[in-house]
Structure formats: C-alpha cells, structure tokens
Design an enzyme around this catalytic site. Sequence first.
Site: not given
Length: 430
Positions: A105, A309
């Site tokens: 991530d 993101d």
Amino acid sequence: MMHNPHFLVLTAIFSSPVVQPVMGAKGFSVELIHRDSPISPFYNASLTSSQILRKNALHSMDRLKHFQSLINQSAIQSAVTPNGGIYLMKLSFGTPPVDYMAVADTGSDLIWIQCVPCLQSQCYPQGSPPFDPQASSTYKKIPCDSDSCQALPRYQCSNDVNDCQYSYSYGDKSFTKGILSTDTLTFDDSNGQKTAFPTSIFGCGHNNQGKFRSPSAGLVGLGGGPLSLVSQISTQIDHRFSYCLVPLSASSSSKLLFGQEAIISRPGAVSTPLVSKTPQTYYYLSLEGVSIGDKTAQAGSSQGNIIIDSGTTLTYLESSFYSSLETIVKDAIGAGPVQSPSESFSLCYGSETNINVPEMVFHFSGADLRLQPVNTFAKFDDNLVCMLIAPTPSDLPLSIFGNFAQINLQVEYDLEKWTVSFVPTDCTNQ
C-alpha cells in the site's frame, strides 16, 4: 503512522541463492496482482464484475473515512482498512527465506507479518503457518532505545527486556501488536533474479485482530514515512519507484518497479510536485481543476489538496468541487441520469442510451493529465454505466486520486526530486 492496504503483487522464489541488494544501474521489478483479477490465485469466479466493483467501492469509502480520521486526529490511528486493499504482494522473510502474501500500500508505512507464537485466538487464519523467528538465522529484535523504535507512533518497553513492543490501532478498531524486528526481505525480480535486503525493519505480529483476513499474512507499506519499504531501501533504489496498473479484467499482471527501471523513458510524461504535509506517509499532490472540452471545474483550494493512493478504488473530490464537475459531465453527456445502484456511486446512466463518455483532463500543478473512459466510468451487468468519481462527505474536506484513475498509466514517484510523473501506457504489454 499509517497503514493502508492496497496494491500489488510481488513474486519471490526461494530455492536458489539470494542475491544481495546490488542492483547495478537498472534496479528491479516485481509483479503486482490485483486481489480480484482473474489471474489472482484468490479470484472468486462466483462474483460478477459489477459485484467486485461494488465491493471495492464500499472499501473505498471506508478507506476515505480512515484517512480523514488519521489526518484530523493523531498518527496513532492507522488509515488502513485491513485487507480492504486491492493489491497483494509476494515476498519472503528470513534465512532461509519463507514466502508470504501481503497487502502492499502506498498509503501506509509499517511492514508487518504474523509471527510465532500466534495463538488461534490472537491471530487470523492466513492459509500458511505464521513466520517463525527462531527458524531464521538472520532475525533480530530491535532494542527499545533505537531510533527505529522511537519512530513508531506507539511503543512500550518492559522493565526486564529491551524489546521494542509496538501496538498499532486501525480506524476500524483492528490492531496488530508485536515486536519490532529486523530480518532479510527477499524479492524475485520479474526477470528471475533475486534481490535481498538484509536487516529490513518490520513488525513481528503476535496479536493481530479485527478485519485482517486470508490470504494476506501482513502488510507492506510503500508510503513516505521512515519505516516504509521505499524509505528503508531508498538509497539502493535511487529514491524512486513506479507502477503500471492493468485493467481489472486483464489476463496479465501489473508491475511495480524500483530504481532505474522505474524511470519513465517514453515521451509524453507530465510531472507534478509532491507537497509535504502531515501525516508524511501520504503522497499529496495539488489538483487545480478538471476540464471537459472548454469547461473547467475549479478546486476551491489546490495546494496539497489530493492524496494519490493505489489502495482506493474510486476517485473522491471535495463535495463542492465534485458538484461543479458533475454539472460539466452531465452537460457533456446530454442524456438523463438514472438512479445509482449504490450509495458509492453518484452519477449513473442507462447503458442502452449509448452515452459517449467524455475525456477528462485533471489539471495537477504543472501537469495536465488526460484520463480515458476506462479511468472514469464503468459498466455494470445491470445495464448501468456509472462514474468512478464521487464526492467526499461534506464534513471530509479531502480528495483522493484512486487506482481506477491510474489504470494504463505508468506512475513514477521520484522521492529525491519530490515529484510524481504520469505517462499513458498500455500496462498489459509492460
């Protein structure tokens, strides 16, 4: 500290001798596999593409709220929705190396994995035995008075041992607790060569509860904080990494590249500055507006107003900014919208109307990025076409540039020049 799950699959094979991190001029690359991709070993064939998209859209809203809770409150809460992340990553821990799947991530920092001892009541099923530190000849615990330990948002030391005992709480009340440690992390280059990073810092988790679930054995953070993977190996990868995300239906994997391999070499790239803000885990950009043809929706305030993101499916815009964009989209399409099938989507059309999805241009500071229909709209099985851009709740003045918007773009993070660059790319052929 932050944690967000999301993103990519790295492949590591562990039978041949491990190459130490001498990558020469090129760097290395690894495969990224979307959790819901047809080529994922965890693909659920019983779910339709619409069901998968709806599921990931719900994760996106959860993730957005966790981002906001971390930004508004303290860095002790992580921004991750455990295993709501989309991309899985394969890597190995220890000597001899043992391979695991982990969520990767760009919105989190800490690397952690479930470790022995791990009682059934304190750990979640992961499909393979937890990592056994005693079986690794290179495993070491990090002392409590170290800089690494003190970089944690929450840690404690007992009177009789000097171990760094970490505790991370997540926005949904999930948590991981354990011992901050070091060991060798190994990656299998997509060209077949192994790259190992000795004394990498990670959390050896002995109590991991909440919404974590198989197949992931932990998390790998690619964020901007000091304990993330990219921060730890920054000098060895020339402070840069990039990825190229394929469409969800593709029969090939995405790629995550480090070092010289991450450099965008094809023409047409645009670059925008990263903005330093708190928390430092997140990658903040400045989005000035979005255009369709000669009409532009302007952002109210653009300096560092959007987080890029890879772990959020949808793109979210601050509510008034979104409203302006939606008006322009409706004008460009002309047809009347229909009821959204989910609260996750704000603008939908009946696919029988054969709407022409307009090209959108996202005006980042110094970079005009053209997004194609695959980035901004998706078709549902129930004859609907919905926009993959949604408003944030009115009390969340935050925007997120999600992973659908990044499909078929090579996205390069240069953490020395402090820029993010984009170039249109057929990621299925990379």
